[in-house]
Design a protein around this motif. Structure first.
Motif: not given
Length: 99
Positions: A26-39, A74-87
């Motif tokens: 959730r924090q990687t996506l920069k979402l609040t709990q409310e927005k992550f819940a909606a997703q 598979d995100s085009p965003d390098v930061t998201l890809r790196e963080r997802s790999q770390k997770i």
């Protein structure tokens, strides 16, 4: 089979780590709990209980979390890809997730 045993078998992540996994994702996506819940199609209190270890995600919610984590890889965003790999490396060191 207990809920914890199911979750260990399904994702290979023990219950306390599931809350940490959800929080980090959730924090990687920069979402609040409310927005992550909606997703994920759940309520805010549900996300809060998962993160605090008071409840465990359903099998469907775990599958959605897994798919979301795969999409980040598979995100085009390098930061998201790196963080997802770390997770993935932290919570799934010996398993490749598939969508």
């Amino acid at each position: 089979m207990s809920a914890v045993a199911f979750h260990q078998d399904y994702l290979g992540v023990e219950q306390p780590a599931i809350g940490q996994l959800i929080r980090e994702l959730r924090q990687t996506l920069k979402l609040t709990q409310e927005k992550f819940a909606a997703q994920l199609g759940v309520s805010f209190p549900t996300i809060n209980r998962w993160e605090n270890g008071h409840a465990t995600p359903s099998p469907l919610a775990l599958r959605q979390i897994e798919v979301l984590l795969n999409r980040l890889a598979d995100s085009p965003d390098v930061t998201l890809r790196e963080r997802s790999q770390k997770i993935r490396g932290k919570y799934f060191p010996e398993r490749k997730l598939k969508a």
